[in-house]
Design a protein around this motif. Structure first.
Motif, PDB file in Angstrom:
ATOM      1  N   VAL A   1       0.853  -1.181   0.000  1.00 54.10           N
ATOM      2  CA  VAL A   1       0.000   0.000   0.000  1.00 54.10           C
ATOM      3  C   VAL A   1       0.892   1.235   0.000  1.00 54.10           C
ATOM      4  O   VAL A   1       1.791   1.364   0.830  1.00 54.10           O
ATOM      5  N   GLU A   2       0.655   2.121  -0.961  1.00 52.59           N
ATOM      6  CA  GLU A   2       1.461   3.337  -1.041  1.00 52.59           C
ATOM      7  C   GLU A   2       0.968   4.356  -0.033  1.00 52.59           C
ATOM      8  O   GLU A   2      -0.227   4.563   0.120  1.00 52.59           O
ATOM      9  N   LYS A   3       1.926   4.971   0.635  1.00 47.73           N
ATOM     10  CA  LYS A   3       1.597   6.006   1.610  1.00 47.73           C
ATOM     11  C   LYS A   3       1.173   7.272   0.877  1.00 47.73           C
ATOM     12  O   LYS A   3       1.582   7.518  -0.257  1.00 47.73           O
ATOM     13  N   ALA A   4       0.384   8.056   1.562  1.00 46.14           N
ATOM     14  CA  ALA A   4      -0.026   9.352   1.010  1.00 46.14           C
ATOM     15  C   ALA A   4       1.188  10.264   0.912  1.00 46.14           C
ATOM     16  O   ALA A   4       2.118  10.179   1.716  1.00 46.14           O
ATOM     17  N   LEU A   5       1.181  11.119  -0.081  1.00 47.81           N
ATOM     18  CA  LEU A   5       2.200  12.164  -0.172  1.00 47.81           C
ATOM     19  C   LEU A   5       1.824  13.261   0.806  1.00 47.81           C
ATOM     20  O   LEU A   5       0.669  13.658   0.874  1.00 47.81           O
ATOM     21  N   LYS A   6       2.778  13.742   1.558  1.00 46.90           N
ATOM     22  CA  LYS A   6       2.520  14.851   2.477  1.00 46.90           C
ATOM     23  C   LYS A   6       3.271  16.057   1.939  1.00 46.90           C
ATOM     24  O   LYS A   6       4.495  16.036   1.812  1.00 46.90           O
ATOM     25  N   ILE A   7       2.521  17.098   1.600  1.00 46.31           N
ATOM     26  CA  ILE A   7       3.071  18.290   0.969  1.00 46.31           C
ATOM     27  C   ILE A   7       2.870  19.490   1.881  1.00 46.31           C
ATOM     28  O   ILE A   7       1.767  19.737   2.364  1.00 46.31           O
ATOM     29  N   ALA A   8       3.944  20.241   2.094  1.00 45.73           N
ATOM     30  CA  ALA A   8       3.854  21.505   2.821  1.00 45.73           C
ATOM     31  C   ALA A   8       3.794  22.625   1.790  1.00 45.73           C
ATOM     32  O   ALA A   8       4.588  22.653   0.848  1.00 45.73           O
ATOM     33  N   ILE A   9       2.842  23.517   1.957  1.00 44.68           N
ATOM     34  CA  ILE A   9       2.651  24.600   1.001  1.00 44.68           C
ATOM     35  C   ILE A   9       2.270  25.881   1.735  1.00 44.68           C
ATOM     36  O   ILE A   9       1.562  25.834   2.737  1.00 44.68           O
ATOM     37  N   VAL A  10       2.777  27.000   1.241  1.00 43.89           N
ATOM     38  CA  VAL A  10       2.410  28.301   1.781  1.00 43.89           C
ATOM     39  C   VAL A  10       2.019  29.188   0.609  1.00 43.89           C
ATOM     40  O   VAL A  10       2.838  29.466  -0.259  1.00 43.89           O
ATOM     41  N   ALA A  11       0.769  29.580   0.577  1.00 47.59           N
ATOM     42  CA  ALA A  11       0.252  30.452  -0.474  1.00 47.59           C
ATOM     43  C   ALA A  11      -0.474  31.605   0.209  1.00 47.59           C
ATOM     44  O   ALA A  11      -1.570  31.432   0.739  1.00 47.59           O
ATOM     45  N   GLY A  12       0.147  32.760   0.195  1.00 45.70           N
ATOM     46  CA  GLY A  12      -0.387  33.897   0.935  1.00 45.70           C
ATOM     47  C   GLY A  12      -1.314  34.796   0.156  1.00 45.70           C
ATOM     48  O   GLY A  12      -1.819  35.775   0.696  1.00 45.70           O
ATOM     49  N   GLU A  13      -1.540  34.473  -1.121  1.00 45.74           N
ATOM     50  CA  GLU A  13      -2.471  35.299  -1.898  1.00 45.74           C
ATOM     51  C   GLU A  13      -3.156  34.429  -2.955  1.00 45.74           C
ATOM     52  O   GLU A  13      -2.802  33.279  -3.145  1.00 45.74           O
ATOM     53  N   GLU A  14      -4.125  34.991  -3.641  1.00 45.18           N
ATOM     54  CA  GLU A  14      -5.019  34.241  -4.532  1.00 45.18           C
ATOM     55  C   GLU A  14      -4.297  33.473  -5.641  1.00 45.18           C
ATOM     56  O   GLU A  14      -4.597  32.309  -5.889  1.00 45.18           O
ATOM     57  N   SER A  15      -3.341  34.106  -6.316  1.00 45.87           N
ATOM     58  CA  SER A  15      -2.696  33.413  -7.436  1.00 45.87           C
ATOM     59  C   SER A  15      -1.880  32.217  -6.948  1.00 45.87           C
ATOM     60  O   SER A  15      -1.866  31.164  -7.591  1.00 45.87           O
ATOM     61  N   GLY A  16      -1.219  32.348  -5.812  1.00 50.75           N
ATOM     62  CA  GLY A  16      -0.486  31.224  -5.247  1.00 50.75           C
ATOM     63  C   GLY A  16      -1.414  30.107  -4.816  1.00 50.75           C
ATOM     64  O   GLY A  16      -1.098  28.921  -4.963  1.00 50.75           O
ATOM     65  N   ASP A  17      -2.563  30.459  -4.290  1.00 46.78           N
ATOM     66  CA  ASP A  17      -3.577  29.486  -3.884  1.00 46.78           C
ATOM     67  C   ASP A  17      -4.070  28.704  -5.104  1.00 46.78           C
ATOM     68  O   ASP A  17      -4.172  27.473  -5.061  1.00 46.78           O
ATOM     69  N   LEU A  18      -4.333  29.399  -6.187  1.00 42.60           N
ATOM     70  CA  LEU A  18      -4.785  28.739  -7.417  1.00 42.60           C
ATOM     71  C   LEU A  18      -3.707  27.823  -7.994  1.00 42.60           C
ATOM     72  O   LEU A  18      -3.987  26.686  -8.381  1.00 42.60           O
ATOM     73  N   LEU A  19      -2.470  28.333  -8.073  1.00 44.20           N
ATOM     74  CA  LEU A  19      -1.374  27.522  -8.607  1.00 44.20           C
ATOM     75  C   LEU A  19      -1.108  26.310  -7.725  1.00 44.20           C
ATOM     76  O   LEU A  19      -0.895  25.199  -8.225  1.00 44.20           O
ATOM     77  N   GLY A  20      -1.126  26.503  -6.423  1.00 38.25           N
ATOM     78  CA  GLY A  20      -0.926  25.384  -5.505  1.00 38.25           C
ATOM     79  C   GLY A  20      -1.988  24.321  -5.668  1.00 38.25           C
ATOM     80  O   GLY A  20      -1.694  23.117  -5.671  1.00 38.25           O
ATOM     81  N   ALA A  21      -3.231  24.737  -5.818  1.00 35.87           N
ATOM     82  CA  ALA A  21      -4.328  23.783  -6.008  1.00 35.87           C
ATOM     83  C   ALA A  21      -4.157  23.016  -7.314  1.00 35.87           C
ATOM     84  O   ALA A  21      -4.390  21.800  -7.356  1.00 35.87           O
ATOM     85  N   ASP A  22      -3.709  23.684  -8.364  1.00 36.16           N
ATOM     86  CA  ASP A  22      -3.455  23.002  -9.643  1.00 36.16           C
ATOM     87  C   ASP A  22      -2.358  21.951  -9.487  1.00 36.16           C
ATOM     88  O   ASP A  22      -2.459  20.847 -10.026  1.00 36.16           O
TER      89      ASP A  22
END
Length: 82
Positions: free
Chosen positions: A2-23
């Motif tokens: 069973v493959e473990k989940a990927l754990k990603i740390a992300i910091v997006a302080g404004e809308e464009s970073g939030d959108l790019l991070g979600a993509d």
């Protein structure tokens, strides 16, 4: 195996970073076929993908030297929380 989940740390302080991070998160899920767990800070787009932010990302979205300087104590405290 069973493959473990990927754990990603992300910091997006404004809308464009939030959108790019979600993509990026959506692409990782599609490419790897694995669950992606998120930690860090983001807005509503990353929130829809499971990120629970410890505070509103808008609190660190500052523009200009004087804005950063005047909010430096709060900014340092918030960064420490991450």
């Amino acid at each position: 195996m069973v493959e473990k989940a990927l754990k990603i740390a992300i910091v997006a302080g404004e809308e464009s970073g939030d959108l790019l991070g979600a993509d990026i998160v959506r692409s990782l899920r599609q490419i790897t076929g694995r669950e992606v767990r998120l930690v860090g800070l983001g807005g509503r787009h990353l929130g829809e993908l499971g990120l629970v932010s410890p505070f509103d990302a808008g609190e660190i979205a500052l523009m200009g030297f004087s804005a950063v300087l005047s909010d430096l104590p709060r900014l340092i405290r918030r960064i420490g929380q991450l």
